[in-house]
Structures are given as C-alpha cells and as structure tokens.
Motif scaffolding. Structure first.
Motif, PDB file in Angstrom:
ATOM      1  N   GLN A 122      87.980  35.280  26.663  1.00  0.00           N
ATOM      2  CA  GLN A 122      88.010  36.333  27.662  1.00  0.00           C
ATOM      3  C   GLN A 122      87.481  35.746  29.043  1.00  0.00           C
ATOM      4  N   ARG A 123      86.418  34.693  28.968  1.00  0.00           N
ATOM      5  CA  ARG A 123      85.951  34.188  30.167  1.00  0.00           C
ATOM      6  C   ARG A 123      86.895  33.529  31.139  1.00  0.00           C
ATOM      7  N   HIS A 124      88.132  33.243  30.794  1.00  0.00           N
ATOM      8  CA  HIS A 124      88.994  32.144  31.402  1.00  0.00           C
ATOM      9  C   HIS A 124      90.292  32.937  31.784  1.00  0.00           C
ATOM     10  N   TRP A 125      90.453  34.237  32.255  1.00  0.00           N
ATOM     11  CA  TRP A 125      91.602  34.669  32.771  1.00  0.00           C
ATOM     12  C   TRP A 125      91.851  34.355  33.920  1.00  0.00           C
ATOM     13  N   GLY A 126      91.019  33.811  34.882  1.00  0.00           N
ATOM     14  CA  GLY A 126      91.070  33.815  36.290  1.00  0.00           C
ATOM     15  C   GLY A 126      92.373  32.819  36.622  1.00  0.00           C
ATOM     16  N   ILE A 127      92.885  33.468  37.807  1.00  0.00           N
ATOM     17  CA  ILE A 127      93.861  32.645  38.532  1.00  0.00           C
ATOM     18  C   ILE A 127      93.206  31.656  39.341  1.00  0.00           C
ATOM     19  N   TYR A 128      92.065  31.966  39.798  1.00  0.00           N
ATOM     20  CA  TYR A 128      91.176  31.217  40.630  1.00  0.00           C
ATOM     21  C   TYR A 128      89.930  30.775  39.643  1.00  0.00           C
ATOM     22  N   LYS A 129      89.213  29.698  40.207  1.00  0.00           N
ATOM     23  CA  LYS A 129      88.072  29.202  39.595  1.00  0.00           C
ATOM     24  C   LYS A 129      86.780  30.148  40.408  1.00  0.00           C
ATOM     25  N   PHE A 130      85.850  30.153  39.659  1.00  0.00           N
ATOM     26  CA  PHE A 130      84.764  31.035  40.502  1.00  0.00           C
ATOM     27  C   PHE A 130      84.376  30.635  41.871  1.00  0.00           C
ATOM     28  N   ASN A 131      84.778  29.538  42.363  1.00  0.00           N
ATOM     29  CA  ASN A 131      84.667  29.029  43.647  1.00  0.00           C
ATOM     30  C   ASN A 131      85.715  29.319  44.778  1.00  0.00           C
ATOM     31  N   GLY A 132      86.742  30.079  44.357  1.00  0.00           N
ATOM     32  CA  GLY A 132      87.871  30.446  45.239  1.00  0.00           C
ATOM     33  C   GLY A 132      88.802  29.496  45.158  1.00  0.00           C
ATOM     34  N   PRO A 138      81.611  21.502  36.468  1.00  0.00           N
ATOM     35  CA  PRO A 138      81.634  22.208  37.667  1.00  0.00           C
ATOM     36  C   PRO A 138      80.273  22.260  38.661  1.00  0.00           C
ATOM     37  N   VAL A 139      80.485  22.416  39.690  1.00  0.00           N
ATOM     38  CA  VAL A 139      79.273  22.672  40.574  1.00  0.00           C
ATOM     39  C   VAL A 139      79.504  24.102  41.183  1.00  0.00           C
ATOM     40  N   GLU A 140      78.370  24.848  41.188  1.00  0.00           N
ATOM     41  CA  GLU A 140      79.010  26.259  41.415  1.00  0.00           C
ATOM     42  C   GLU A 140      78.647  26.459  42.737  1.00  0.00           C
ATOM     43  N   ILE A 141      78.721  27.948  43.367  1.00  0.00           N
ATOM     44  CA  ILE A 141      78.782  28.129  44.748  1.00  0.00           C
ATOM     45  C   ILE A 141      77.510  28.855  44.911  1.00  0.00           C
ATOM     46  N   LEU A 142      76.826  29.176  45.935  1.00  0.00           N
ATOM     47  CA  LEU A 142      75.833  30.055  46.463  1.00  0.00           C
ATOM     48  C   LEU A 142      76.489  31.422  46.459  1.00  0.00           C
ATOM     49  N   GLN A 182      77.806  33.107  39.558  1.00  0.00           N
ATOM     50  CA  GLN A 182      77.907  33.078  40.787  1.00  0.00           C
ATOM     51  C   GLN A 182      79.498  33.724  41.253  1.00  0.00           C
ATOM     52  N   ARG A 183      79.384  34.395  42.300  1.00  0.00           N
ATOM     53  CA  ARG A 183      80.686  35.102  42.641  1.00  0.00           C
ATOM     54  C   ARG A 183      80.896  35.145  44.354  1.00  0.00           C
ATOM     55  N   LEU A 184      82.165  35.148  44.462  1.00  0.00           N
ATOM     56  CA  LEU A 184      82.703  35.620  45.929  1.00  0.00           C
ATOM     57  C   LEU A 184      82.174  36.926  46.270  1.00  0.00           C
ATOM     58  N   ILE A 185      81.593  36.785  47.706  1.00  0.00           N
ATOM     59  CA  ILE A 185      81.113  37.965  48.209  1.00  0.00           C
ATOM     60  C   ILE A 185      82.436  39.085  48.278  1.00  0.00           C
ATOM     61  N   PRO A 186      82.494  40.130  48.436  1.00  0.00           N
ATOM     62  CA  PRO A 186      83.522  41.192  48.942  1.00  0.00           C
ATOM     63  C   PRO A 186      84.259  41.153  49.858  1.00  0.00           C
ATOM     64  N   SER A 187      83.561  40.597  51.046  1.00  0.00           N
ATOM     65  CA  SER A 187      84.346  40.280  52.179  1.00  0.00           C
ATOM     66  C   SER A 187      85.219  39.084  52.089  1.00  0.00           C
ATOM     67  N   MET A 188      84.901  38.099  51.347  1.00  0.00           N
ATOM     68  CA  MET A 188      85.615  36.906  51.051  1.00  0.00           C
ATOM     69  C   MET A 188      86.727  37.345  50.298  1.00  0.00           C
ATOM     70  N   VAL A 189      86.644  38.160  49.136  1.00  0.00           N
ATOM     71  CA  VAL A 189      87.822  38.728  48.344  1.00  0.00           C
ATOM     72  C   VAL A 189      88.871  39.553  49.136  1.00  0.00           C
ATOM     73  N   VAL A 190      88.473  40.284  50.006  1.00  0.00           N
ATOM     74  CA  VAL A 190      89.327  40.943  50.787  1.00  0.00           C
ATOM     75  C   VAL A 190      90.193  39.976  51.552  1.00  0.00           C
ATOM     76  N   ASP A 191      89.376  38.951  52.277  1.00  0.00           N
ATOM     77  CA  ASP A 191      90.214  38.081  52.985  1.00  0.00           C
ATOM     78  C   ASP A 191      91.262  37.285  52.116  1.00  0.00           C
ATOM     79  N   LEU A 192      90.536  37.034  50.914  1.00  0.00           N
ATOM     80  CA  LEU A 192      91.648  36.176  50.035  1.00  0.00           C
ATOM     81  C   LEU A 192      92.763  37.054  49.727  1.00  0.00           C
TER      82      LEU A 192
END
Length: 485
Positions: free
Chosen positions: A316-326, A443-447, A27-37
């Motif tokens: 390798q799956r845990h580098w994120g500053i953010y969780k998968f849900n932003g 976790p509960v993932e995102i759509l 599950q991933r953030l859509i590109p427009s959400m990432v740009v906004d973030l």
C-alpha cells in the motif's frame, strides 16, 4: 461516441486519464509543485484526499478538474444538512469561480470486507443529502458518488461476469445506492486493482496484464476474457443491470500497480501494465459487455505514501508512479499514446544533503541493535525489507543500515535526542557515499515545510490515517539557508 463530463456545463469530450494524489508521506511535494507537475504531463483531472485551503488554492485557475470528498471517518459528522452546507461553502462555493470541480466523493470503499474493516451503511444517506444540498446551492452539475472496491461483488476465483451480483450482506443497500446514481446521472466509481485480484484468488499473474499472455481465460456466454480488468468491469455491469441500473456509467476511481512488497510488484511490471492498459483506455474500444465506450480512469497514485496504513499489505505504500521526490520510477505515457517516454520530473524540489545514516557494525549488544532497528522502522517505513520487498535479500547488518537511514531521512536528517543526528544508541554513523545495493535504494528525502491537517486526510489507496506534522523549525531554517546560498 460522445462522453458527458460534469463540469461547468455538459460537453462532449474524450475519456480522461486522471490521477489520484494522496499525501500520507513524511516528506511531500508542496501543492504548487504538484499542480505544475500535472500540467507538465497534461493531466487535467485529479482526485485529491486533502481539502485544506492551501491545497485548494493551489489548484485555483489551473484548469485542472478537481474531485474532492469526505473520508469514511467523517460520515457521521456530516449526516445533517447544516454541516453539509458548511462543507459546501468552505470547499466548493468559496472556490467555484476559480476552480473546475469533478465530483464529490462520499466515503472511500465503505463496504470493503478486508480484515478489521468497518461497514459504513450511512454512506448512502450522506451521498443523498450531499446531492440535495448541491442542488439547493444551484450547483447541480456537481455530482456525488462513492468509490467502491471490487469486493462489493460476490466474486470467486471462477466467477463469470454474468453470474456476478452484489454481496448478499450489502445487496439491499447497494441497490438503493445504484438507483440513486441512476436517478441523478452520477457515475459508479470503481476501485479495481488487477494485481490484487489475481493474488487474492491465486490466479495466473499474467491475467492481471492486458497483453493476452495469460493461460487463464474465462468464457462467458459470447464474451471471452483474457484479463482481470475487463472481467471485473463487466462483472459490475451485470450487477448494475440486475439492480435496475444497467445504464449507470462506470468510472475507475483508482487503478494502478505497486512497485514493491507484493507478488508481482516491481517497477518493471508496473511499466508493463501501464504500457498496455493506457493505450487500451485511450482507444475507447470498451469491454465485451460495453463495447465502443470510453472509460474514465484515475490512476493510483501520483507518488508513494510512506505513512499509508499497511493492514491491507505493505504494498500500500508503493503505488506511486513517482518517487516521493518527484522523480518518475519508470516510463509511462500518461496521454495513452503508448510512447516509450518518461513523464516529466517535478520542478523546484530541494533535496536534503547527500548523506546517509548506516549501522556502524557494533554488535557488542545484539539486543540493542534489534531494538534500535525496530524503533527506526516503527517511526519510518521499512516495508521494502519485508518478504518480497526490493531490500528483502540484504544481509542483517545491511537491513539495520536501511532502517537507520529511513529513520534518519524521515527525521529530516536530524534526531531530537542527539546532536550527532545519527546516534541511534551509539550504533549509527553518517556516510557521504551512497550505500544502496543492487535493487535496494537507500533514499535521500526532500525538504518539506508542510503538514497534513488532522481530520481531512485519507490515503489514496485506503482510508484516513492520521494528521502528522512533518515540518520543523530546523528544516525551515535549512531551507532558507539553501535558498540564500
């Protein structure tokens, strides 16, 4: 001092703190959400690992400088000028008037010596050919470079920077490469992970931080090293100097701190690392061998990627500053000012319903329980259950529940093989109460209504994995229903 940034024109500016964005997630953030973030957090430089049209279009007119590139697996395909020309037209020229580009990266750590890694010696030829084609298309401001991991250097546990050179097996090719960088005013893009360096050589973990608490100190000529970053940076400086390219600019293509599944990997240590590292970068004080010099960095990475290959380690799956849900995992001031703040949270994220799939504790057939647990982990990501992981101390039954829930969420809270959605061989049940325990998060993932395009994606901390469709008609219908409601 003045730093040259390659964009539409040469300009004098401070060093930047950018970020890598990989998309190897179920599950991933859509590109427009990432740009906004990114804009919310004043991030003006990003290195992306998928260049499909929807991603590039999202960054159009954003003002964010975007670094794009080719994965190792594509190098053979793009050896000739005609295919490179097609790539330039499709990824650069089509967007040049509405987008700011940073660099074009050729390959990803192509000379790493980790197990089962292939060496891509044609990477230098592709980089040269790409730069030639960029010049031919009158976009000479756009420079090619290649991210190289620190293991291109002949490092040991007792290395002094002045003694370091490029590895013997790639030395001739690296000399050719860095002289190409020198002659084209391109930077050397270094991938450096202090936590991996100290763990690989069994050094004091404190040496990975920059707050001078380590008992491991390296004295080299007139320089004293109290942390891994400065030691590794200056080691590359010496190797470049010996290769006749001592003035080549060194940029950090990836640096970060994992939060799980590795010695020293935790949310607390990640926050601590950035708390001192980012102000150091913002200060512009440089290193012992390159004092008073700005260092551009791309942090690794924006969010966790639960589809990353794990050959190099589960972390390798845990580098994120953010969780998968932003949601941010910890406090970090991305401006480098050292403020005690959380970064902005992603907006517009739609989370799946608050429900979890757990083991119903039916142990009549232990072999079936183990089989279903393994199946669930193979489909999803259970890296947090392994030794050193945040969920490694759970009881066996709770580990089964964790595996079941990861599968349940990865499948969009739906199972194609059962109308019960959490059947799992008759061993699962759905809960409305969060079963998380201690430091182990269920976790509960995102759509997610997107897919990663086959052949264009490579992970932010490694190489391309595979394309995977993560959307389904069921998820799209659910998304539409929730929007209507």
């Amino acid at each position: 001092m003045c730093l040259i940034l390659w964009s539409y024109s040469h300009s004098c500016a401070d060093a930047f703190i950018g970020i890598n964005w990989g998309r190897l997630s179920s599950q991933r953030l859509i590109p427009s959400m990432v740009v906004d973030l990114l804009l919310q957090n004043d991030i003006t430089n990003v290195r992306i690992f998928q260049q499909s049209a929807n991603v590039l279009e999202a960054f159009s007119d954003s003002g964010i400088r975007v670094t794009v590139g080719l994965s190792n697996s594509l190098l053979d395909r793009y050896m000739n000028e005609s295919t490179l020309q097609w790539w330039i037209e499709d990824k650069i020229l089509k967007y040049e008037k509405v987008m700011r580009f940073g660099y074009v990266t050729i390959g990803s750590n192509p000379f790493t010596i980790y197990p089962n890694s292939k060496l891509y010696f044609n990477v230098v030829d592709v980089a040269k050919n790409m730069q030639k084609q960029l010049y031919n298309n009158s976009i000479s401001y756009l420079k090619t470079t290649t991210p190289h991991y620190t293991d291109v250097l002949n490092l040991t546990s007792s290395s002094k920077p002045s003694e370091v050179d490029f590895r013997d097996d790639i030395k001739a090719k690296m000399i050719e490469y860095v002289r190409f960088l020198r002659d084209n005013d391109s930077p050397f893009l270094l991938t450096v992970y202090p936590i991996d360096f100290v763990n690989t050589y069994d050094l004091d973990l404190e040496f990975a931080f920059m707050d001078k608490k380590s008992t491991h100190i390296v004295q080299d000529i007139n320089a004293t090293y109290t942390n891994a970053f400065e030691l590794l940076y200056d080691s590359l400086h010496w190797a470049l100097t010996k290769a006749g390219a001592g003035m080549v600019k060194i940029e950090i293509g990836a640096i970060g701190w994992p939060t799980d599944s590795y010695r020293g990997a935790s949310v607390e240590n990640a926050e601590r690392f950035y708390r001192t590292f980012l102000p150091y970068i913002a200060s512009g004080r440089g290193t012992p061998m390159r004092p008073n010099q700005n260092i551009d960095v791309f942090l690794n990475t924006l969010s966790d990627e639960n589809r990353m290959p794990v050959e190099l380690g589960l972390f390798q799956r845990h580098w994120g500053i953010y969780k998968f849900n932003g949601e941010p995992k910890y406090k970090i001031d991305l401006s480098g000012k050292g403020r005690d703040i959380l970064p902005s949270t992603a907006k517009g994220v739609i989370q799946m319903p608050n429900r979890w799939c757990v083991f119903n504790k039916n142990n009549d057939d232990p072999m079936l329980v183990e089989t279903m647990k393994n199946m669930a982990c193979n489909v999803s990501d259970c890296s947090s259950l392994e030794k050193g992981g945040s969920c490694s101390t759970l009881s066996y039954e709770d580990k089964v529940s964790y595996a079941f829930n990861r599968y349940f969420q990865t499948m969009g809270q739906a199972s194609e093989s059962s109308n019960e959605k959490c059947d799992l061989g008759g061993l699962g049940k759905v809960l409305a109460d969060n079963p998380s325990k201690g430091g182990c998060d269920f976790p509960v993932e995102i759509l997610s209504a997107e897919y990663v395009v086959e052949g264009e994606t490579f992970g932010s901390a490694g190489e391309r994995l595979y394309g995977r469709i993560s959307s389904s008609m069921g998820l799209l219908v659910l998304l539409l229903l929730r929007m209507i409601i």
